[in-house]
Design a protein around this motif. Structure first.
Motif, PDB file in Angstrom:
ATOM      1  N   GLN A 111      70.593 -23.229  86.913  1.00 44.96           N
ATOM      2  CA  GLN A 111      70.570 -22.350  88.090  1.00 44.96           C
ATOM      3  C   GLN A 111      69.146 -21.967  88.450  1.00 44.96           C
ATOM      4  O   GLN A 111      68.797 -21.880  89.630  1.00 44.96           O
ATOM      5  CB  GLN A 111      71.384 -21.092  87.808  1.00 44.96           C
TER       6      GLN A 111
ATOM      7  N   ILE B 140      67.635  -9.898 108.862  1.00 47.45           N
ATOM      8  CA  ILE B 140      67.379 -10.746 107.703  1.00 47.45           C
ATOM      9  C   ILE B 140      67.179  -9.871 106.471  1.00 47.45           C
ATOM     10  O   ILE B 140      67.700 -10.138 105.394  1.00 47.45           O
ATOM     11  CB  ILE B 140      66.121 -11.598 107.921  1.00 47.45           C
TER      12      ILE B 140
ATOM     13  N   LEU C 297      68.323  -6.964 105.854  1.00 47.80           N
ATOM     14  CA  LEU C 297      69.574  -6.369 105.372  1.00 47.80           C
ATOM     15  C   LEU C 297      70.374  -7.375 104.549  1.00 47.80           C
ATOM     16  O   LEU C 297      70.916  -7.043 103.495  1.00 47.80           O
ATOM     17  CB  LEU C 297      70.418  -5.891 106.555  1.00 47.80           C
ATOM     18  N   VAL C 298      70.422  -8.609 105.053  1.00 52.20           N
ATOM     19  CA  VAL C 298      71.166  -9.622 104.300  1.00 52.20           C
ATOM     20  C   VAL C 298      70.527  -9.831 102.934  1.00 52.20           C
ATOM     21  O   VAL C 298      71.204  -9.868 101.902  1.00 52.20           O
ATOM     22  CB  VAL C 298      71.218 -10.941 105.095  1.00 52.20           C
TER      23      VAL C 298
ATOM     24  N   SER D 205      71.204  -6.895 100.630  1.00 50.97           N
ATOM     25  CA  SER D 205      72.536  -6.811 100.041  1.00 50.97           C
ATOM     26  C   SER D 205      72.681  -7.827  98.919  1.00 50.97           C
ATOM     27  O   SER D 205      73.410  -7.593  97.958  1.00 50.97           O
ATOM     28  CB  SER D 205      73.602  -6.971 101.126  1.00 50.97           C
ATOM     29  N   SER D 206      71.967  -8.957  99.002  1.00 51.05           N
ATOM     30  CA  SER D 206      72.032  -9.922  97.900  1.00 51.05           C
ATOM     31  C   SER D 206      71.184  -9.476  96.728  1.00 51.05           C
ATOM     32  O   SER D 206      71.552  -9.696  95.581  1.00 51.05           O
ATOM     33  CB  SER D 206      71.579 -11.299  98.371  1.00 51.05           C
TER      34      SER D 206
ATOM     35  N   ARG E 243      72.976  -7.244  94.597  1.00 54.50           N
ATOM     36  CA  ARG E 243      73.979  -7.870  93.741  1.00 54.50           C
ATOM     37  C   ARG E 243      73.362  -8.535  92.519  1.00 54.50           C
ATOM     38  O   ARG E 243      74.065  -8.969  91.626  1.00 54.50           O
ATOM     39  CB  ARG E 243      74.771  -8.909  94.535  1.00 54.50           C
TER      40      ARG E 243
ATOM     41  N   GLU F 178      71.934 -12.972  89.395  1.00 53.83           N
ATOM     42  CA  GLU F 178      73.024 -13.902  89.141  1.00 53.83           C
ATOM     43  C   GLU F 178      73.620 -14.426  90.437  1.00 53.83           C
ATOM     44  O   GLU F 178      73.838 -15.625  90.613  1.00 53.83           O
ATOM     45  CB  GLU F 178      74.121 -13.182  88.368  1.00 53.83           C
ATOM     46  N   VAL F 179      73.847 -13.493  91.351  1.00 49.38           N
ATOM     47  CA  VAL F 179      74.470 -13.868  92.614  1.00 49.38           C
ATOM     48  C   VAL F 179      73.530 -14.735  93.430  1.00 49.38           C
ATOM     49  O   VAL F 179      73.939 -15.732  94.020  1.00 49.38           O
ATOM     50  CB  VAL F 179      74.882 -12.596  93.381  1.00 49.38           C
TER      51      VAL F 179
ATOM     52  N   ARG G 132      73.731 -18.122  92.073  1.00 48.88           N
ATOM     53  CA  ARG G 132      74.980 -18.813  92.425  1.00 48.88           C
ATOM     54  C   ARG G 132      74.938 -19.305  93.859  1.00 48.88           C
ATOM     55  O   ARG G 132      75.350 -20.418  94.161  1.00 48.88           O
ATOM     56  CB  ARG G 132      76.156 -17.866  92.248  1.00 48.88           C
ATOM     57  N   CYS G 133      74.448 -18.455  94.761  1.00 42.84           N
ATOM     58  CA  CYS G 133      74.371 -18.876  96.164  1.00 42.84           C
ATOM     59  C   CYS G 133      73.451 -20.071  96.298  1.00 42.84           C
ATOM     60  O   CYS G 133      73.691 -20.967  97.100  1.00 42.84           O
ATOM     61  CB  CYS G 133      73.823 -17.754  97.029  1.00 42.84           C
TER      62      CYS G 133
ATOM     63  N   LEU H  10      72.877 -22.602  94.524  1.00 44.87           N
ATOM     64  CA  LEU H  10      73.422 -23.932  94.244  1.00 44.87           C
ATOM     65  C   LEU H  10      74.084 -24.497  95.496  1.00 44.87           C
ATOM     66  O   LEU H  10      73.824 -25.635  95.901  1.00 44.87           O
ATOM     67  CB  LEU H  10      74.426 -23.862  93.093  1.00 44.87           C
TER      68      LEU H  10
ATOM     69  N   PHE I 242      65.878 -17.282 103.166  1.00 44.35           N
ATOM     70  CA  PHE I 242      66.628 -16.202 102.513  1.00 44.35           C
ATOM     71  C   PHE I 242      66.301 -16.154 101.027  1.00 44.35           C
ATOM     72  O   PHE I 242      66.090 -15.081 100.458  1.00 44.35           O
ATOM     73  CB  PHE I 242      68.117 -16.441 102.768  1.00 44.35           C
TER      74      PHE I 242
ATOM     75  N   ARG J 263      68.328  -0.181  92.364  1.00 38.60           N
ATOM     76  CA  ARG J 263      69.064  -0.206  93.621  1.00 38.60           C
ATOM     77  C   ARG J 263      68.595   0.821  94.649  1.00 38.60           C
ATOM     78  O   ARG J 263      68.508   0.505  95.824  1.00 38.60           O
ATOM     79  CB  ARG J 263      70.550  -0.029  93.343  1.00 38.60           C
TER      80      ARG J 263
END
Lengths: 391, 366, 537
Positions: B12, B124, B126-127, B130-131, B134, B137-138, B141-142, B144, B278, B302
């Motif tokens: 990853q 952009i 904000l997106v 939010s990731s 998270r 890890e997230v 994952r995205c 990939l 991103f 956070r």
């Protein structure tokens, strides 16, 4: 914590709703879609005239609510386009003037053709190219065409079967690549040549001919009838049919097409060419090696089809090709415009010597020795293998 | 370590690095200054980039499971360490802002001339925020899915544009002065490859730390090879026009025309830009936020995500006033400006750590 | 915002809980007394004066000197069984016995259990609470004077639906049975598919008032123990009045309640549930619900269908792709169409643009509104078709087709291309039923994003959606696995469906203690000799 994810998501949705106001959104029925753009410059005043050919979608088939009258309207293609011109001191001036007086926003991204009037081309088209390239309204594969007369004249002729004239003409030009008679030049290719240190830009030329119409009247039609040769951004001359074909042979742009030699007509199957420069004692010698294969379409003689005859045909072809290429070479040397890109090939091969050569290219080019080597081969002779008539 | 509980695998990590490197380079063609020799500049830059990667992975290997901020405070002590960490965090923050800026400029020029940049930037951000919230890890994952899609789209674009390619455009090789070539390749080493130094904040979370280096190398190498391929493609299609265009990849995609039907697919490139950007923004953003939380000993990173994001947007809006300036900075300023962050900080920290024989004492690391 | 709401709701729930506890109806946790009258009084008090509660007094034993009572709820017990195998032995057979039991009340109950009653399942209890609870579930209780224990007999019997064909999850080749509302029937259906002794149904009761039976089904040694523990914990945490359906449980045990996507699977097909159990999942069955929940639930399961496994692998792979594509289409198509029309007309091929523009001429509404309106209309039609009495359903579809399709276009209110787009979307949205709900919501979001910000908006929302999906977990398992985090072996049942003989391990992302499903290398190979024979003949 999970809730805050949702919060961000909802913010994502809500923020644009309330503050965007959709700056860049535009409804299709508020667009005037330009299909062809013409560029003329008045030789005396230097005033720029832009001609816009725009599509009137409601007159094409499939308009909303037209299902009732079954598309009877689409019969007359003249209604599907609208022609308008505006004049200004520069490209953008003219463009803005046009936009101001249009009920719809002009939309250039579907422009098929840039048509340059001859006098405009002769005065230099750099302002036009720059104003287009700098803006994302331009797409690199728009076709470039030089008009024999005014660009507006070309755009106003209703020719062919297509309801949108510029699209029809673009299709005609693209199809003409199949016959390999005149070069097909996109904006990108034109600009590439313009940017090269030595190579001269090209564009096909379109003229207007008059033919007898179905009711005895005369009908105007457009015809591609030559190749405009530029030096820098200025058009300096033109190649005729033979010379254009010769040019295409040399720059490896022959795809298919026909070759007429005395007594026979052949169809070109494949053709490849290579320009090989050689530098000897400061003298440049260019060899153009052409490798061609063809099928026999028509043979007017009475000889038995034999390997002798085929060899003769091959020789005849080679002679014809060489003649065409040399015609182009002579013309281009007379114009002192490197339409073949000899300079670039020398540059590629002789990187070290190039800076010196480049400086003197103007003086070198007209005197370059060009040798054409043609290898031809006749593949097929068709369905009959003897002459139809006895001697 | 409670700041981030996620673990990512070395695979990853590689993919995330590919996404990160593609980030802005999908749009700002690296090595463009070298004209049709761009591919060579990228190849040379890739070697230098691998060297940079070697340095910072060496540091990460030295201190397994520690982010740069933790390493710094171990090596230099609390005060000096935090000072250096803050410098590095500034670099990450600035990097994020720069990419945001590239992003909005591209959108403004090619797709949304009238929409205010502030809006696109905030969206952009904000997106990404939010990731980032998270966690790594997230993001991994995205990456990939999106990186796979991007590479597939790049292959698709390339296949369709084959008829328009003329490999002669790549000749003569080495046409530019050697000095300029070296400078350009250094610039490509710094951007996009060297920027991977941001992963000093991420390498700590690889589940098998000993595989971290090879994962970084793999990621950088694959991304570099793809970029070389893209550079060759662009030069072959655009020829002399390649250096002229601001966004050559986008124009190359515009050339695609298969039978008047499969045409006008340049939006795929724009989508690639948005998705890959991103990752670049998010990783830099994540590194900055996590680092700051570590410097100030926060219990969670956070709460500072949004404030940092807003500052990033403000920096992105103000730091460069036009595209010409952006390119000037990218080509001339950035390659020097980043040397302290990409090379000096990891290298000196590593040397100091070796001199102080630190990892041996650190019984706490494991 | 949802977080805030949830917090509020949660607070309210706690309040309710407190109130309920203080109001407590039968807080007595007393054991049975020796006095039958006393016991019956407590029972009456607890069960109230409902007409369906039957308390049958009787005298038993040889000299009819012991008072006893049979308690049951009419309608929940099998009357034939009650009369023949409980009342009759008690009142008739017991009298024939000469032993004098009358002074030995303690052994009376045991004696009745061991020698008198001719029914299968009998339990002995001492709590009056248990008696009440069991009677309410359909057990029959026998109490006797002087005994501090009661007998509970399982003589349940009530009207049930027969096993019918699945209504929602259709399969061409697969079995044609579906779960019913009866828990026992459902467990039996599963047991018939998996005859492994380690198949376990763990029962518990949930619902303060409904006392609904819930069963967790799993195979010991295949389903990881910690998963079972986690499920049990989550189920035990539930404090609710009534569990009417599995979906009640779903909403209480799912990992991310604020997600649009379900993180708990459900199926009405025993074969699907059995397969999932053997993939090392656990199933949750609820009495009264013809559906079973399966956890953990992965995103990819939404695209799997029993027929995939019954059909040949290549076709199954094709169908998977069609489903995936159809689902993406159903989310994205209107949004992309709208954004192309309003923001990026340059991306249409020219000829297409001319057609689309022609259809757009003279339409009054902006494209976004047009699309949203049509989508709304579709949702209305869908919902109406679903809820309307069968006999009226036809009318809806006819009116809908006419209104949406023809009239709107010819009246010049909606463009024909838009109708095509919405119709395609609508049909595509039925491909993946499990995700139809999040699909519909995202469809609206995408359309809005596309209409307001063009493709940029769509891409941003997509990234957000992907990142959200990637952050989801179902009982600790990453939602998007095995795609990401990548598990190459797991991919054999995602974008392709490998032949059954090649799928030799259970899905690795589920972390089963027994990963081996079957021996590998079972690819069928016909013996060589037979084919040669065929050739020579």
């Amino acid at each position: 914590m999970k809730g805050k994810q949702g919060f961000v998501l909802i913010l994502l949705i809500i923020i644009p709703v309330f503050i965007s106001g959709c700056w860049d959104s535009i409804e299709l029925n508020k667009l005037s879609i330009i299909s062809g753009l013409g560029w003329d410059v008045d030789a005396d005043t230097g005033q720029v005239t832009l001609t816009f050919q725009s599509i009137i979608p409601s007159e094409t088939k499939g308009a909303a609510g037209s299902s009732g009258d079954g598309g009877q309207k689409r019969g007359n293609p003249l209604h599907t386009i609208q022609l308008d011109s505006s004049t200004g001191s520069s490209a953008y001036d003219a463009l803005n003037r046009y936009s101001q007086h249009s009920s719809r926003r002009t939309f250039y991204q579907h422009t098929q053709l840039y048509i340059l009037g001859r006098s405009a081309a002769e005065q230099g088209i750099y302002p036009f190219l720059d104003s287009i390239a700098r803006n994302p309204i331009n797409r690199p594969n728009v076709l470039m065409v030089v008009s024999e007369k005014k660009a507006r004249d070309i755009l106003s002729i209703q020719d062919g079967m297509e309801s949108i004239q510029a699209m029809g003409m673009a299709a005609e030009i693209k199809l003409s690549a199949e016959y390999s008679q005149y070069p097909v030049v996109t904006y990108l290719e034109f600009a590439q040549r313009l940017l090269s240190e030595t190579t001269a830009p090209l564009a096909p030329m379109v003229g207007i001919i008059e033919q007898a119409g179905p009711e005895g009247d005369s009908v105007k039609k457009t015809r591609i009838n030559g190749t405009a040769v530029f030096k820098g951004d200025k058009m300096i001359g033109q190649l005729n049919e033979d010379e254009s074909r010769g040019l295409l042979w040399a720059i490896n742009k022959i795809k298919k097409g026909f070759l007429v030699i005395p007594g026979a007509n052949l169809e070109i199957v494949t053709a490849k060419s290579k320009i090989i420069p050689e530098l000897q004692d400061e003298k440049i010698k260019i060899t153009i090696a052409i490798d061609e294969e063809s099928n026999l379409l028509e043979y007017d003689g009475h000889r038995e089809i034999s390997s002798d005859l085929l060899q003769d045909l091959e020789k005849g072809q080679a002679r014809e090709i060489e003649r065409q290429v040399m015609a182009a070479v002579e013309k281009s040397q007379a114009l002192n415009a490197d339409v073949f890109g000899f300079g670039d090939t020398v540059h590629r091969k002789y990187k070290k010597e190039w800076p010196v050569l480049k400086a003197r290219w103007e003086d070198i080019y007209p005197y370059i020795e060009v040798v054409v080597k043609v290898k031809t081969h006749v593949n097929e002779i068709g369905e009959i293998n003897k002459a139809l008539m006895r001697d | 370590m409670s700041l981030e509980n996620g673990k990512i695998s070395s695979f990853q990590l590689s993919v995330l690095i590919i996404g990160f490197i593609f980030g802005a380079s999908v749009i700002i063609a690296p090595g463009q200054g070298a004209g049709h020799d761009a591919w060579m500049a990228i190849a040379l830059g890739l070697t230098e980039g691998l060297l940079i990667a070697w340095i910072f992975t060496a540091l990460a290997r030295h201190f397994k499971g520690k982010t740069l901020v933790e390493i710094n405070s171990l090596v230099y002590g609390k005060i000096l360490g935090n000072f250096i960490s803050v410098l590095f965090i500034w670099y990450l923050f600035h990097l994020g802002a720069l990419v945001l800026n590239n992003y909005s400029r591209f959108l403004e020029l090619e797709l949304y001339p009238a929409t205010p940049k502030t809006l696109t930037l905030i969206l952009i951000m904000l997106v990404c925020a939010s990731s980032v919230r998270r966690g790594i890890e997230v993001l991994a994952r995205c990456s990939l899915i999106l990186v796979t899609l991007t590479i597939l789209m790049a292959i698709f674009d390339t296949l369709l544009v084959v008829p328009h390619m003329d490999l002669h455009n790549l000749l003569p090789i080495l046409d530019i002065p050697i000095g300029k070539l070296l400078w350009t390749s250094h610039a490509t080493a710094i951007f996009p490859f060297g920027d991977a130094v941001a992963f000093l904040m991420v390498l700590a979370f690889v589940n098998k730390p000993e595989k971290g280096r090879s994962a970084v190398f793999k990621g950088v190498l694959i991304a570099g090879l793809v970029l070389i391929g893209v550079a060759v493609r662009n030069a072959a299609v655009l020829g002399q026009m390649n250096p002229i265009y601001t966004y050559p990849t986008y124009i190359t995609a515009q050339v695609i025309d298969v039978g008047d039907v499969l045409t006008r697919v340049e939006v795929l490139v724009a989508i690639n830009l948005i998705t890959m950007g991103f990752f670049k923004i998010s990783v830099a953003y994540y590194g900055a936020v996590l680092g700051l939380a570590q410097v100030f000993n926060l219990r969670s990173y956070r709460p500072i995500i949004l404030p940092i994001g807003i500052l990033m947007v403000i920096l992105a809006l103000t730091n460069v006033s036009n595209t010409a300036e952006m390119f000037d900075f990218a080509n001339n300023g950035y390659p020097i400006y980043t040397i302290p962050f990409q090379i000096a900080i990891p290298l000196i920290t590593l040397l100091v750590a070796k001199l102080r024989k630190l990892p041996q004492i650190g019984g706490e690391q494991a | 915002m949802p977080g805030f709401l949830f917090k509020k709701l949660h607070f309210k729930k706690i309040l309710n809980h407190e109130q309920k506890k203080s109001a407590g109806q039968y807080s007595s946790s007393v054991s049975l007394s020796q006095n039958l009258e006393e016991n019956l009084r407590v029972l009456r008090e607890a069960l109230g004066s409902s007409s369906d509660v039957i308390i049958r007094d009787m005298k038993i034993s040889s000299d009819s000197n012991i008072d006893a009572a049979v308690v049951y709820i009419d309608g929940l017990v099998d009357r034939a069984l009650l009369n023949h195998d409980i009342l009759r032995p008690l009142m008739f057979n017991l009298q024939l016995i000469k032993d004098n039991l009358s002074h030995n009340h303690k052994s009376l109950i045991d004696y009745i259990k061991s020698s008198v009653l001719t029914v299968g399942q009998i339990t002995v209890v001492q709590d009056i609470d248990r008696v009440i609870a069991r009677v309410l579930t359909g057990h029959t209780a026998i109490l006797a004077e002087g005994a501090t224990r009661a007998l509970l007999i399982d003589a349940k019997g009530w009207e049930t639906r027969r096993i019918e064909e699945p209504k929602n999850e259709l399969s061409i080749r697969g079995s044609k049975e579906s779960f019913t509302e009866t828990l026992r029937t459902n467990t039996a259906l599963l047991r018939r598919k998996i005859r492994d002794p380690r198949l376990t149904f763990e029962s518990l009761q949930i619902g303060e008032r409904s006392k609904t039976d819930v069963s967790i089904a799993y195979v010991q040694g295949i389903t990881p123990d910690n998963l079972i523990e986690e499920i049990k914990q989550r189920l035990q945490r539930i404090d609710n009045d009534i569990i009417l359906d599995v979906s009640y449980l779903e909403q209480f045990i799912e990992d991310s309640p604020s997600s649009l996507f379900p993180t708990v699977g459900s199926s009405e097909r025993p074969d699907v549930v059995a397969a999932r159990i053997l993939e090392s999942r656990a199933a949750i069955l609820v009495d009264g619900s013809p559906m079973a929940l399966t956890v953990p639930f992965l995103f990819i399961e939404g695209f799997q269908n029993p027929d995939d496994y019954y059909a040949r692998p290549f076709f199954a792979a094709l169908v998977r792709w069609v489903r995936l594509l159809g689902y993406l289409l159903s989310i994205y198509l209107p949004g992309i169409f709208v954004s192309l029309k309003t923001f990026h007309p340059e991306l249409f091929p020219t000829q297409l643009l001319v057609s689309v523009a022609a259809a757009r001429e003279g339409l009054p509404l902006p494209v976004v509104l047009e699309a949203l309106l049509m989508l709304l209309l579709f949702e209305i039609l869908r919902e109406a078709g679903l809820r309307m009495p069968r006999s009226l359903g036809q009318a809806v579809s006819i009116v809908g087709a006419l209104v949406i399709g023809q009239a709107a276009v010819s009246a010049g209110l909606v463009g024909a291309p838009m109708v095509i787009v919405i119709a395609t979307t609508a049909i595509a949205s039925f491909l993946v039923i499990l995700f139809a709900e999040p699909g519909a919501l995202y469809r609206f979001i995408m359309t809005l994003a596309g209409g307001l910000l063009g493709l940029f908006g769509i891409v941003l929302v997509s990234i957000e959606m992907l990142s959200h999906l990637a952050s989801l977990r179902s009982l600790g398992v990453a939602y998007l696995s095995p795609v990401t985090p990548l598990n190459i072996r797991g991919l054999r049942d995602t974008f392709i469906r490998a032949p059954l003989w090649a799928m030799d391990s259970r899905p690795a992302s589920l972390d089963s203690p027994n990963t081996r499903r079957q021996s590998s290398g079972q690819m069928p190979r016909p013996p060589k000799s037979s084919s040669q024979q065929g050739d020579t003949q």
